[in-house]
Design a protein around this motif. Structure first.
Motif, mmCIF file in Angstrom:
data_model
loop_
_atom_site.group_PDB
_atom_site.id
_atom_site.type_symbol
_atom_site.label_atom_id
_atom_site.label_comp_id
_atom_site.label_asym_id
_atom_site.label_seq_id
_atom_site.Cartn_x
_atom_site.Cartn_y
_atom_site.Cartn_z
ATOM 1 N N THR A 118 48.791 37.586 43.024
ATOM 2 C CA THR A 118 47.933 36.870 43.974
ATOM 3 C C THR A 118 47.438 37.848 45.033
ATOM 4 N N PHE A 119 46.473 37.375 45.858
ATOM 5 C CA PHE A 119 45.907 38.207 46.929
ATOM 6 C C PHE A 119 45.273 37.320 47.996
ATOM 7 N N SER A 120 45.002 37.878 49.176
ATOM 8 C CA SER A 120 44.159 37.240 50.193
ATOM 9 C C SER A 120 43.332 38.337 50.833
ATOM 10 N N SER A 121 42.030 38.244 50.672
ATOM 11 C CA SER A 121 41.135 39.306 51.135
ATOM 12 C C SER A 121 40.672 39.102 52.569
ATOM 13 N N LEU A 122 40.885 37.905 53.119
ATOM 14 C CA LEU A 122 40.425 37.606 54.472
ATOM 15 C C LEU A 122 41.613 37.279 55.368
ATOM 16 N N SER A 123 41.453 37.513 56.664
ATOM 17 C CA SER A 123 42.490 37.124 57.619
ATOM 18 C C SER A 123 42.447 35.606 57.823
ATOM 19 N N GLY A 124 43.554 35.038 58.225
ATOM 20 C CA GLY A 124 43.614 33.592 58.480
ATOM 21 C C GLY A 124 43.716 32.757 57.233
ATOM 22 N N SER A 125 44.257 33.307 56.160
ATOM 23 C CA SER A 125 44.362 32.545 54.906
ATOM 24 C C SER A 125 45.548 31.581 54.957
ATOM 25 N N SER A 126 45.333 30.387 54.442
ATOM 26 C CA SER A 126 46.414 29.408 54.355
ATOM 27 C C SER A 126 47.041 29.378 52.965
ATOM 28 N N VAL A 127 46.381 30.004 51.990
ATOM 29 C CA VAL A 127 46.911 30.112 50.634
ATOM 30 C C VAL A 127 46.532 31.480 50.069
ATOM 31 N N CYS A 128 47.260 31.916 49.054
ATOM 32 C CA CYS A 128 46.917 33.144 48.333
ATOM 33 C C CYS A 128 46.203 32.754 47.044
ATOM 34 N N THR A 129 45.250 33.558 46.665
ATOM 35 C CA THR A 129 44.441 33.278 45.476
ATOM 36 C C THR A 129 44.979 34.043 44.270
ATOM 37 N N LEU A 130 45.023 33.392 43.112
ATOM 38 C CA LEU A 130 45.454 34.052 41.876
ATOM 39 C C LEU A 130 44.452 35.128 41.466
ATOM 40 N N CYS A 131 44.959 36.237 40.977
ATOM 41 C CA CYS A 131 44.074 37.267 40.437
ATOM 42 C C CYS A 131 43.284 36.655 39.284
ATOM 43 N N LYS A 132 41.993 36.907 39.239
ATOM 44 C CA LYS A 132 41.151 36.319 38.197
ATOM 45 C C LYS A 132 41.260 37.134 36.907
ATOM 46 N N PRO A 133 40.730 36.613 35.778
ATOM 47 C CA PRO A 133 40.762 37.370 34.518
ATOM 48 C C PRO A 133 40.134 38.754 34.690
ATOM 49 N N SER A 170 42.608 38.091 29.867
ATOM 50 C CA SER A 170 41.990 36.761 29.874
ATOM 51 C C SER A 170 42.656 35.762 30.824
ATOM 52 N N GLY A 171 43.862 36.016 31.262
ATOM 53 C CA GLY A 171 44.575 35.016 32.062
ATOM 54 C C GLY A 171 44.442 35.227 33.560
ATOM 55 N N PHE A 172 44.874 34.222 34.331
ATOM 56 C CA PHE A 172 44.896 34.282 35.791
ATOM 57 C C PHE A 172 46.289 34.711 36.266
ATOM 58 N N GLY A 173 46.319 35.389 37.417
ATOM 59 C CA GLY A 173 47.588 35.688 38.075
ATOM 60 C C GLY A 173 48.425 36.732 37.368
ATOM 61 N N SER A 174 47.815 37.675 36.684
ATOM 62 C CA SER A 174 48.573 38.727 35.985
ATOM 63 C C SER A 174 49.212 39.682 36.993
ATOM 64 N N VAL A 175 50.403 40.158 36.646
ATOM 65 C CA VAL A 175 51.197 40.931 37.602
ATOM 66 C C VAL A 175 51.332 42.399 37.220
ATOM 67 N N ASN A 176 50.764 42.861 36.071
ATOM 68 C CA ASN A 176 50.981 44.242 35.655
ATOM 69 C C ASN A 176 49.814 44.739 34.838
ATOM 70 N N ILE A 177 49.584 46.063 34.873
ATOM 71 C CA ILE A 177 48.498 46.666 34.106
ATOM 72 C C ILE A 177 48.731 46.511 32.610
ATOM 73 N N THR A 178 49.983 46.374 32.214
ATOM 74 C CA THR A 178 50.290 46.200 30.788
ATOM 75 C C THR A 178 49.735 44.891 30.242
ATOM 76 N N ASN A 179 49.347 43.979 31.150
ATOM 77 C CA ASN A 179 48.725 42.740 30.693
ATOM 78 C C ASN A 179 47.287 42.960 30.247
ATOM 79 N N CYS A 180 46.736 44.164 30.545
ATOM 80 C CA CYS A 180 45.373 44.476 30.124
ATOM 81 C C CYS A 180 45.442 45.003 28.681
ATOM 82 N N GLY A 181 44.917 44.261 27.740
ATOM 83 C CA GLY A 181 44.995 44.634 26.321
ATOM 84 C C GLY A 181 43.766 45.367 25.840
ATOM 85 N N PRO A 182 43.869 46.218 24.789
ATOM 86 C CA PRO A 182 42.715 46.955 24.267
ATOM 87 C C PRO A 182 41.783 46.053 23.469
ATOM 88 N N CYS A 183 40.503 46.378 23.521
ATOM 89 C CA CYS A 183 39.538 45.639 22.705
ATOM 90 C C CYS A 183 39.773 46.002 21.227
#
Length: 389
Positions: free
Chosen positions: A251-266, A288-301
């Protein structure tokens, strides 16, 4: 006042002021009453308006008006007026309505009643002087003439002077303060916003709590401070920065004053906490998924597909006339001379067996027909014409 005696051939009557008749026993009684009454009224009033006589009826009348000239008429007192001509009573004098006054004696209409000025009021009927119009007290005002009451300053404002004529005379509490009092008459009613609350504008009737993602650590705040980017808070009315927590992995929050964290997009991921932005998968890979936590989740074409840039959520198929062999391709290759491909997403091209060298020549490209199938290659190009078979 009128008193009348009336005589008829066989019976005599006295007609009183109220209008009723009283029978007399004889002419002697009648004459005695006439004589006594005549002397009595002359002695008391000496004001006989008229007397007349007829053969069939005797009427002797004294009408006592109580006035011998117009100057003898009593005037309606100040604060009242009368529109009645020839009024017999003071009760026809009508009082000026509340919110007005009249200093005149003998006023003959309501126009004589002047309205109290703006900034003053009167709830008295029959007021005879402008002094009966009282100034609006501090904290109140009236913009209209003839007011019965004054209007209080609204919460969030106050007025220190009396005689206010407009709501604009009410001073607004400054930013960072508030007042819930109606009709406040000094600045001391404007109180500082408490910790965890704020008022960003002037004239606030209350201080709202800081929204989730923000906090106010001191009194009298005109704005709340936001949690830094990468942090968040779900607490309403927070009083300090300790309530700001880090966004977790994925997850991440790019702006100050966030009330929630946003899931990383595909196509993106975040492996740490408190990140402001997610990392992008490399070209030739996808996620393809949301909220991935590691570079290993990036698969080769896979073969026949590619991704030409960073952060792809899926791989794209190679177009007709192109191919991609192996994995993690960042682009597709064109079919070579004498080869073609009519299907998308392929890992190789097919060989040509041509009838003619060129059926049509386009810009920088030759078009052929397949000798075996007789199917035209259409838009599939070979940049160099092959040798005929």
């Amino acid at each position: 006042m009128m008193i009348t005696w009336q005589a008829k051939p066989t019976q005599y009557f006295v007609q009183h002021q109220a209008g009723n008749l009283e029978a007399l026993d004889s002419a002697q009684t009648k004459h005695s009453i006439l004589a006594m009454s005549f002397c009595y009224f002359l002695k008391l009033h000496l004001n006989v308006q008229h007397m007349f006589y007829s053969k069939s009826n005797i009427f002797i009348s004294w009408i006592f008006i109580g006035a011998t000239s117009p100057t003898s008429c009593t005037m309606c007192f100040p604060g009242s007026y009368s529109t009645t001509l020839g009024s017999p009573s003071i009760f026809t004098c009508q009082l000026c309505f509340a919110g007005s006054f009249s200093t005149l004696n003998g006023a003959d209409g309501s126009v004589a009643c002047s309205l109290c000025f703006a900034g003053t009021y009167s709830n008295i009927t029959g007021a005879s002087s402008s002094s009966n119009c009282s100034l609006c007290s501090a904290g109140t005002f009236t913009s209209s003439w003839g007011a019965l009451v004054c209007v209080p300053c609204v919460p969030g404002t106050y007025m220190t002077n009396s005689g206010g004529r407009s709501a604009s005379n009410c001073t607004q509490c400054r930013a960072g303060t508030y007042s819930s009092a109606s009709g406040a008459f000094n600045a001391s009613t404007c109180l500082f916003c408490t910790i965890g609350t704020f008022s960003s504008g002037t004239g606030a009737p209350s201080c709202p709590m800081c929204n989730p993602g923000k906090y106010a650590s001191s009194i009298g705040a005109s704005n709340c401070t936001g949690c830094s980017a990468g942090l968040y808070s779900k607490i309403l009315g927070a009083m300090n920065s300790s309530i700001c927590g880090s966004c977790g992995a994925g997850t991440f929050s790019s702006l100050s004053g966030s009330s929630v964290c946003t899931l990383c997009k595909p196509g993106t991921y975040s492996s740490g906490s408190g990140v402001q932005n997610c990392s992008l998968c490399f070209a030739g890979t996808y996620l393809s998924g949301f909220g991935s936590v590691n570079i290993t989740n990036c698969g080769p074409c896979l073969s026949g597909t590619y991704s030409s840039g960073l952060g792809f959520g899926s791989c794209e198929y190679c177009e007709k006339g192109t191919f991609a062999t192996g994995f993690a391709s960042q682009s597709c290759q064109n079919c070579g001379d004498g080869k073609y491909q009519t299907t998308t997403g392929m890992s190789s091209c097919l060989n040509h067996n041509f009838v003619n060298v060129c059926l049509h020549r386009g810009p920088g490209c030759f078009y052929y027909a397949d000798k075996k199938s007789g199917i035209s290659s259409g838009t599939i190009c070979c940049h160099t014409a092959p040798t005929q078979n």
